[in-house]
Scaffold this active site. Structure first.
Site, PDB file in Angstrom:
ATOM      1  N   LYS A 153       0.847  -1.199   0.000  1.00 44.61           N
ATOM      2  CA  LYS A 153       0.000   0.000   0.000  1.00 44.61           C
ATOM      3  C   LYS A 153       0.875   1.239   0.000  1.00 44.61           C
ATOM      4  O   LYS A 153       1.456   1.623   1.005  1.00 44.61           O
ATOM      5  CB  LYS A 153      -0.917   0.032   1.229  1.00 44.61           C
ATOM      6  CG  LYS A 153      -2.067   0.994   1.010  1.00 44.61           C
ATOM      7  CD  LYS A 153      -2.544   1.704   2.246  1.00 44.61           C
ATOM      8  CE  LYS A 153      -1.684   2.840   2.653  1.00 44.61           C
ATOM      9  NZ  LYS A 153      -1.622   3.989   1.730  1.00 44.61           N
ATOM     10  N   GLU A 164      10.008   1.816  10.629  1.00 43.09           N
ATOM     11  CA  GLU A 164      11.046   2.816  10.345  1.00 43.09           C
ATOM     12  C   GLU A 164      10.341   4.158  10.373  1.00 43.09           C
ATOM     13  O   GLU A 164       9.614   4.509   9.449  1.00 43.09           O
ATOM     14  CB  GLU A 164      11.673   2.497   8.991  1.00 43.09           C
ATOM     15  CG  GLU A 164      13.070   3.009   8.855  1.00 43.09           C
ATOM     16  CD  GLU A 164      13.108   4.285   8.088  1.00 43.09           C
ATOM     17  OE1 GLU A 164      12.823   5.337   8.704  1.00 43.09           O
ATOM     18  OE2 GLU A 164      13.395   4.236   6.893  1.00 43.09           O
ATOM     19  N   GLU A 178      11.154  17.389  13.669  1.00 47.08           N
ATOM     20  CA  GLU A 178      11.630  16.919  12.365  1.00 47.08           C
ATOM     21  C   GLU A 178      11.081  17.833  11.278  1.00 47.08           C
ATOM     22  O   GLU A 178       9.868  17.881  11.048  1.00 47.08           O
ATOM     23  CB  GLU A 178      11.173  15.479  12.123  1.00 47.08           C
ATOM     24  CG  GLU A 178      11.711  14.926  10.819  1.00 47.08           C
ATOM     25  CD  GLU A 178      11.263  13.486  10.545  1.00 47.08           C
ATOM     26  OE1 GLU A 178      10.109  13.140  10.833  1.00 47.08           O
ATOM     27  OE2 GLU A 178      12.094  12.730  10.016  1.00 47.08           O
ATOM     28  N   GLY A 232       7.133   5.500   7.879  1.00 48.16           N
ATOM     29  CA  GLY A 232       6.263   6.671   7.896  1.00 48.16           C
ATOM     30  C   GLY A 232       6.442   7.408   9.199  1.00 48.16           C
ATOM     31  O   GLY A 232       7.510   7.354   9.810  1.00 48.16           O
ATOM     32  N   SER A 233       5.383   8.071   9.632  1.00 47.43           N
ATOM     33  CA  SER A 233       5.503   8.917  10.818  1.00 47.43           C
ATOM     34  C   SER A 233       5.413   8.095  12.107  1.00 47.43           C
ATOM     35  O   SER A 233       4.843   7.004  12.127  1.00 47.43           O
ATOM     36  CB  SER A 233       4.384   9.958  10.811  1.00 47.43           C
ATOM     37  OG  SER A 233       3.143   9.309  10.916  1.00 47.43           O
ATOM     38  N   THR A 234       5.943   8.654  13.171  1.00 43.90           N
ATOM     39  CA  THR A 234       5.877   7.985  14.469  1.00 43.90           C
ATOM     40  C   THR A 234       4.421   7.841  14.917  1.00 43.90           C
ATOM     41  O   THR A 234       4.040   6.814  15.492  1.00 43.90           O
ATOM     42  CB  THR A 234       6.700   8.774  15.509  1.00 43.90           C
ATOM     43  OG1 THR A 234       8.052   8.831  15.041  1.00 43.90           O
ATOM     44  CG2 THR A 234       6.693   8.109  16.865  1.00 43.90           C
ATOM     45  N   GLY A 260       2.968   4.974  13.162  1.00 47.96           N
ATOM     46  CA  GLY A 260       3.641   3.783  13.688  1.00 47.96           C
ATOM     47  C   GLY A 260       3.010   3.314  14.990  1.00 47.96           C
ATOM     48  O   GLY A 260       2.803   2.115  15.204  1.00 47.96           O
ATOM     49  N   CYS A 301      14.375  10.125   5.657  1.00 51.26           N
ATOM     50  CA  CYS A 301      14.285   9.733   7.065  1.00 51.26           C
ATOM     51  C   CYS A 301      15.623   9.930   7.762  1.00 51.26           C
ATOM     52  O   CYS A 301      15.694  10.607   8.777  1.00 51.26           O
ATOM     53  CB  CYS A 301      13.780   8.304   7.214  1.00 51.26           C
ATOM     54  SG  CYS A 301      13.945   7.262   5.793  1.00 51.26           S
TER      55      CYS A 301
HETATM   56  O1  TXE Z   1       3.088   9.818   6.991  1.00 46.31           O
HETATM   57  P1  TXE Z   1       2.110   8.748   7.596  1.00 46.31           P
HETATM   58  P2  TXE Z   1       2.719  11.088   6.083  1.00 46.31           P
HETATM   59  C1  TXE Z   1       7.132  12.049   8.502  1.00 46.31           C
HETATM   60  C2  TXE Z   1       7.303  13.479   8.069  1.00 46.31           C
HETATM   61  C3  TXE Z   1       5.934  13.863   7.626  1.00 46.31           C
HETATM   62  C4  TXE Z   1       5.043  13.012   8.479  1.00 46.31           C
HETATM   63  C5  TXE Z   1       3.700  12.700   7.893  1.00 46.31           C
HETATM   64  O2  TXE Z   1       7.708  14.261   9.160  1.00 46.31           O
HETATM   65  O3  TXE Z   1       5.671  15.208   7.849  1.00 46.31           O
HETATM   66  O4  TXE Z   1       5.771  11.826   8.682  1.00 46.31           O
HETATM   67  O5  TXE Z   1       3.821  12.096   6.602  1.00 46.31           O
HETATM   68  C6  TXE Z   1      -0.349   4.967   5.843  1.00 46.31           C
HETATM   69  N1  TXE Z   1      -2.514   2.285   9.634  1.00 46.31           N
HETATM   70  N2  TXE Z   1       7.592  11.108   7.543  1.00 46.31           N
HETATM   71  O6  TXE Z   1       1.387  11.666   6.399  1.00 46.31           O
HETATM   72  O7  TXE Z   1       0.852   9.361   7.989  1.00 46.31           O
HETATM   73  C7  TXE Z   1      -0.407   6.111   4.872  1.00 46.31           C
HETATM   74  O8  TXE Z   1      -1.500   5.955   4.009  1.00 46.31           O
HETATM   75  C8  TXE Z   1      -1.672   1.904   8.669  1.00 46.31           C
HETATM   76  C9  TXE Z   1       8.772  10.391   7.883  1.00 46.31           C
HETATM   77  O9  TXE Z   1       2.932  10.658   4.705  1.00 46.31           O
HETATM   78  O10 TXE Z   1       2.854   8.003   8.636  1.00 46.31           O
HETATM   79  C10 TXE Z   1       0.952   5.996   4.216  1.00 46.31           C
HETATM   80  O11 TXE Z   1       0.970   4.949   3.246  1.00 46.31           O
HETATM   81  N3  TXE Z   1      -1.194   2.728   7.725  1.00 46.31           N
HETATM   82  C11 TXE Z   1       8.935   9.163   7.074  1.00 46.31           C
HETATM   83  C12 TXE Z   1       1.858   5.600   5.373  1.00 46.31           C
HETATM   84  O12 TXE Z   1       0.974   5.066   6.369  1.00 46.31           O
HETATM   85  C13 TXE Z   1      -1.594   3.995   7.738  1.00 46.31           C
HETATM   86  C14 TXE Z   1       8.567   9.286   5.628  1.00 46.31           C
HETATM   87  C15 TXE Z   1       2.682   6.749   5.960  1.00 46.31           C
HETATM   88  O13 TXE Z   1       1.797   7.789   6.358  1.00 46.31           O
HETATM   89  C16 TXE Z   1      -2.506   4.479   8.722  1.00 46.31           C
HETATM   90  C17 TXE Z   1       7.374  10.056   5.423  1.00 46.31           C
HETATM   91  C18 TXE Z   1      -2.956   3.561   9.704  1.00 46.31           C
HETATM   92  N4  TXE Z   1      -3.772   3.926  10.708  1.00 46.31           N
HETATM   93  C19 TXE Z   1       6.943  10.941   6.365  1.00 46.31           C
HETATM   94  N5  TXE Z   1      -2.716   5.778   8.498  1.00 46.31           N
HETATM   95  C20 TXE Z   1      10.285   8.541   7.173  1.00 46.31           C
HETATM   96  N6  TXE Z   1      10.595   7.912   8.298  1.00 46.31           N
HETATM   97  O14 TXE Z   1      11.042   8.561   6.252  1.00 46.31           O
HETATM   98  C21 TXE Z   1      -1.971   6.115   7.409  1.00 46.31           C
HETATM   99  N7  TXE Z   1      -1.304   5.043   6.951  1.00 46.31           N
END
Ligand code: TXE
Length: 474
Positions: free
Chosen positions: A174, A248, A380, A226-228, A231, A282
């Site tokens: 996804k 991660e 961040e 993705g985001s903390t 996570g 990241c």
């Molecule tokens: O990340 P999200 P976003 C950080 C960066 C950014 C912030 C938000 O600071 O401003 O995260 O970015 C899916 N259960 N990073 O909104 O929300 C979502 O559809 C399962 C750091 O893009 O974490 C997407 O595919 N999945 C990072 C993925 O999670 C869910 C890189 C990431 O979305 C979900 C990017 C749920 N409940 C952003 N809700 C890095 N570490 O590199 C959403 N998603």
């Protein structure tokens, strides 16, 4: 579309159900529609997981050699479509073709596929003393959910997909709602060589789709970048399905420049450590601590590199820095920079948007004379704005680097390797680089500590993370 005959548009045409149906995905730089992504539902997630679960036993049964051969063929297929994939990635994500960007990212996909194909987990004999015999082996877990972000959508996608497939798992992938098209194109190319339903994509703008995938009872493992905040939701969901997790998450990597560093020699490394992918990485350098004795020289050398790196539209050859991928990220960067200026930060370069380039562009920004506690230092930024902090005593710098609740990467810059390694040993981060930041190798494990997540990716450790350990005793 004017360039309808280009190879990237041919790729887009293949992955769309029909032109104009689905969710419109904008070009990150211009806002023009790149294509339309299918809008899957929670019910579609269930169907995708069922397909992957049905395909899994035969895929595992096929054996390591057959799967590795297919991953090698997949790497060749990615290379055969490399330029089209890079162009699509550049338009959708914003990153330029040139520099350590779109072409580099597509190349890394082939590299990581080949590395996964070549990595073997041999059975490990734990006890063999004439009386007892026990060995540790690894087999597939089942169905892996690969949930990815928008910053390096293809490379991070492959980091999740390749080891999972290599070990005999099937995968439901996804992509981020911001960058679905490039990932769908990659999956389409991979599926040109893989058996049916071994790799199944779902895309949606509705975050409930990702949530359903993570919580699905038939998912055995979630690979998430993705985001903390998200996570944490995935950790909560795993309380019900007990899915194994590799997380991660975000970071706020510190770099420490020791007094003996050579400013001219490290300036370019510092620049790309911080500004690769326009800071949307990241494990990028997100706050830089420089010893007072060389503070001004480091700032001058870094600013000189920043001023000669062109920012602009990604498809224009020679551009090496692009826009923020989306307006929300642009707003975060703008807020943090404005706040840092209001608190007395000294703008060395940049410090403001670049509207002449497009709505999501923010100039390469270096802000000096900041202190811990300022949001640009403590949060961040995930964009092209590096705070630089002066320090006097190494104890102070080590404490500052370790004081936040994240720990993905860190770096130490020095001409004295032993001195740098001594400082590195005191930093709490998953990886500490010396005279570099963020460089990755497919055999070297990568992962975070503290709120930056847990679990390792890459190499043999990465394969173990998508496998089920089994001890054979006797
Ligand atoms: O990340 P999200 P976003 C950080 C960066 C950014 C912030 C938000 O600071 O401003 O995260 O970015 C899916 N259960 N990073 O909104 O929300 C979502 O559809 C399962 C750091 O893009 O974490 C997407 O595919 N999945 C990072 C993925 O999670 C869910 C890189 C990431 O979305 C979900 C990017 C749920 N409940 C952003 N809700 C890095 N570490 O590199 C959403 N998603």
């Amino acid at each position: 579309m004017s360039d309808i005959h280009t190879a990237d548009d041919a790729l887009i045409a293949r992955i769309q159900a029909s032109p104009g149906s689905g969710r419109a995905i904008p070009d990150a730089a211009t806002g023009a529609i790149v294509g339309y992504a299918p809008e899957h539902t929670v019910t579609d997630v269930d169907t995708a997981v069922a397909r992957a679960a049905t395909a899994q036993p035969a895929w595992e049964e096929a054996g390591h050699a057959a799967r590795s051969a297919l991953l090698l063929a997949a790497a060749d297929a990615v290379e055969a479509h490399a330029e089209a994939l890079a162009r699509l990635l550049s338009r959708e994500q914003g990153k330029p073709l040139d520099g350590p960007n779109a072409r580099f990212e597509v190349g890394a996909c082939a590299t990581w596929l080949r590395a996964a194909a070549a990595t073997v987990l041999e059975p490990q004999v734990i006890v063999d003393d004439g009386t007892d015999y026990a060995e540790l082996t690894y087999r597939a877990l089942g169905v892996v959910a690969a949930i990815g972000p928008w910053n390096w959508p293809l490379m991070i996608g492959i980091w999740q997909i390749a080891p999972a497939l290599r070990m005999g798992n099937t995968v439901v992938v996804k992509p981020s709602e911001y960058t679905p098209l490039s990932v769908l194109a990659l999956v389409d190319i991979l599926n040109g060589v893989l058996p049916a339903d071994v790799l199944v994509p779902v895309t949606s703008g509705d975050r409930a789709v990702g949530a359903r995938l993570a919580a699905h009872p038939d998912i055995d493992k979630v690979m998430f970048t993705g985001s903390t905040a998200t996570g944490r939701k995935i950790v909560e969901a795993s309380g019900a399905n007990l899915a194994r997790l590799t997380l991660e998450l975000g970071g706020n990597d510190a770099g420490i420049v020791l007094p003996d560093a050579d400013p001219a020699a490290i300036a370019e490394g510092l620049f790309w450590g911080a500004f690769i992918n326009t800071g949307q990485t990241c494990a990028a350098l997100k706050r830089l601590y420089v010893h007072e004795s060389i503070y001004d020289e480091v700032l001058d050398a870094l600013a000189a590199v920043a001023e000669r790196m062109p920012m602009g539209y990604g498809l224009d050859e020679g551009t090496v820095l692009g826009p923020l991928q989306n307006p929300a990220q642009f707003a975060i960067v703008q807020r943090l920079v404005e706040d840092a200026k209001a608190r007395g930060g000294r703008v060395v370069v940049g410090g403001e948007p670049a509207p002449e380039l497009g709505a999501n562009f923010f100039r390469t920004t270096i802000i000096a004379d900041l202190a811990d506690g300022v949001p640009l230092v403590d949060e961040e930024q995930f964009g092209p704005a590096l705070p630089v902090i002066r320090y006097t005593d190494i104890e102070e710098a080590v404490a500052a680097a370790n004081r936040l609740d994240v720990g993905l990467g860190a770096s130490v810059w020095s001409t004295d390797r032993a001195a740098a390694r001594a400082v590195a040993a005191r930093l709490r981060a998953g990886t500490v680089w010396i005279n570099a930041h963020g460089t990755l190798h497919p055999k070297v494990p990568f992962g975070g500590v503290k709120s930056s997540g847990y679990g390792l990716e890459f190499g043999a450790e990465g394969l173990k993370a998508v496998a089920e350990p089994r001890v054979v005793n006797g």
